[in-house]
Design an enzyme around this catalytic site. Sequence first.
Site, PDB file in Angstrom:
ATOM      1  N   SER A 176     112.294  17.581 -22.478  1.00  0.00           N
ATOM      2  CA  SER A 176     112.516  18.088 -21.123  1.00  0.00           C
ATOM      3  C   SER A 176     111.876  19.444 -20.867  1.00  0.00           C
ATOM      4  O   SER A 176     111.532  19.757 -19.733  1.00  0.00           O
ATOM      5  CB  SER A 176     114.015  18.155 -20.838  1.00  0.00           C
ATOM      6  OG  SER A 176     114.674  18.919 -21.821  1.00  0.00           O
ATOM      7  N   HIS A 204     113.556  11.764 -18.418  1.00  0.00           N
ATOM      8  CA  HIS A 204     112.346  12.145 -17.681  1.00  0.00           C
ATOM      9  C   HIS A 204     111.286  11.039 -17.655  1.00  0.00           C
ATOM     10  O   HIS A 204     110.210  11.228 -17.092  1.00  0.00           O
ATOM     11  CB  HIS A 204     111.738  13.421 -18.281  1.00  0.00           C
ATOM     12  CG  HIS A 204     112.665  14.583 -18.162  1.00  0.00           C
ATOM     13  ND1 HIS A 204     112.755  15.356 -17.034  1.00  0.00           N
ATOM     14  CD2 HIS A 204     113.599  15.059 -19.025  1.00  0.00           C
ATOM     15  CE1 HIS A 204     113.686  16.280 -17.210  1.00  0.00           C
ATOM     16  NE2 HIS A 204     114.212  16.123 -18.408  1.00  0.00           N
ATOM     17  N   LYS A 236     116.949  12.142 -11.652  1.00  0.00           N
ATOM     18  CA  LYS A 236     115.605  12.725 -11.741  1.00  0.00           C
ATOM     19  C   LYS A 236     114.629  11.820 -10.996  1.00  0.00           C
ATOM     20  O   LYS A 236     114.563  11.867  -9.779  1.00  0.00           O
ATOM     21  CB  LYS A 236     115.269  12.974 -13.203  1.00  0.00           C
ATOM     22  CG  LYS A 236     116.120  14.143 -13.700  1.00  0.00           C
ATOM     23  CD  LYS A 236     116.143  14.386 -15.169  1.00  0.00           C
ATOM     24  CE  LYS A 236     117.011  15.619 -15.422  1.00  0.00           C
ATOM     25  NZ  LYS A 236     117.530  15.685 -16.768  1.00  0.00           N
TER      26      LYS A 236
END
Length: 390
Positions: A176, A204, A236
Amino acid sequence: MQNLTAALAARKQQQLYRVRQTLQGAQGTQVRIDGRVYLSFCSNDYLGLASDPRLVEALKEGADRFGVGSGAAHLVSGHSYAHQALEDDLAAFTGRPRVLLFSTGYMANLGVISALVDRHGRVFEDRLNHASLVDAAALSRARLVRYPHNDMDRLREKLSRVSKGMRLVASDGIFSMDGDCAPVAELARLATGHGAWLLVDDAHGLGVLGEQGRGWFLDQLPAVPDNALLMATLGKGLGTFGAFVAGSEALIETLIQQARTFIYTTAPPPAIAWASRTALRLVREGDHLRARLRERVQYFRDGARELDLPLMASGTPIQPLLVGDAGAALRLSECLRAQGLLVTAIRPPTVPEGTARLRITLSAAHEAVQIDRLLETVAACLEGDSLAAR
Ligand SMILES: *Cc1c(COP(=O)(O)O)cnc(C)c1O
């Protein structure tokens, strides 16, 4: 009793003090703070879906159908049709037998690791893993064994030394704060060969990478063995909120029985799950968004290289610039902010000492001219800082 005020002052002194800023409107590439509009390069809304009108519409429809609060934990009376339908959609999307929703990714990691490993076990983690995976190991009370970043030889060595007790290997899929990727197929081979679980946190990767946005884990491991678990978040790339774990029937049933962060908490608002179903459809159909995002990443890296900016080895939308010193990273972030650009300085303990950085994240919604402005301003700020240091 410790003196909190003194400790806070010391933290400020070390350039490690953290403050929030209040967004006055919606998340996006432009955000309003204290009446001023900033160009933002620090959200994880990689596809620009967080404020998409189709998601807003889906959330309203969800509220009309299911109300606002879920009213109870999933195992009491809080599990609604919206949650179930999202779990079914996610199972079909990931091709895994079953999926279990968690309120957040942080809670999912805590729940999975503490359900599968107890104090007699061992958890093997990459040095650069997200804090939630590290905290999860602490909660399980297992012995935490950390290996150097993406170093599979060292992991093999460490796994070979233990043959008893529950073992679990955990890694970010995309790191990350660095943006680079874990060797997922090799991790799976090692875990399988040593009778260990593997947990990959694809927070992610989901929506951003792989065919139809299935993420890094499924891209690298199309035939998932039953000891390999996928955790991914919805807040996200998908632009909503929440998280899930995908795995075998027996694994998911075990989590329902034993994952305390699933059991002892109120189910998230069903309307959020309803909106996530729409987000998932947009992600599946979002090849054009991912193509645009890849273009933007390439554009940024080409421009940064030309300006000799301290790029890191990342091919993902997480494009940190390595500064080193926490104070310098903070000054750079403040200089950008004065010019109307929002980029966060990431400092220890989030990253190792001496590796403070500017964490730039790109979105499919960024325009090339906005990236030009970022690059020019970063170069000017760095130049000004080095002049001032002379
Ligand atoms: C953001 C993040 C999480 C936490 O997910 P939340 O849903 O925000 O709690 C977990 N792991 C990684 C790698 C993350 O980046």
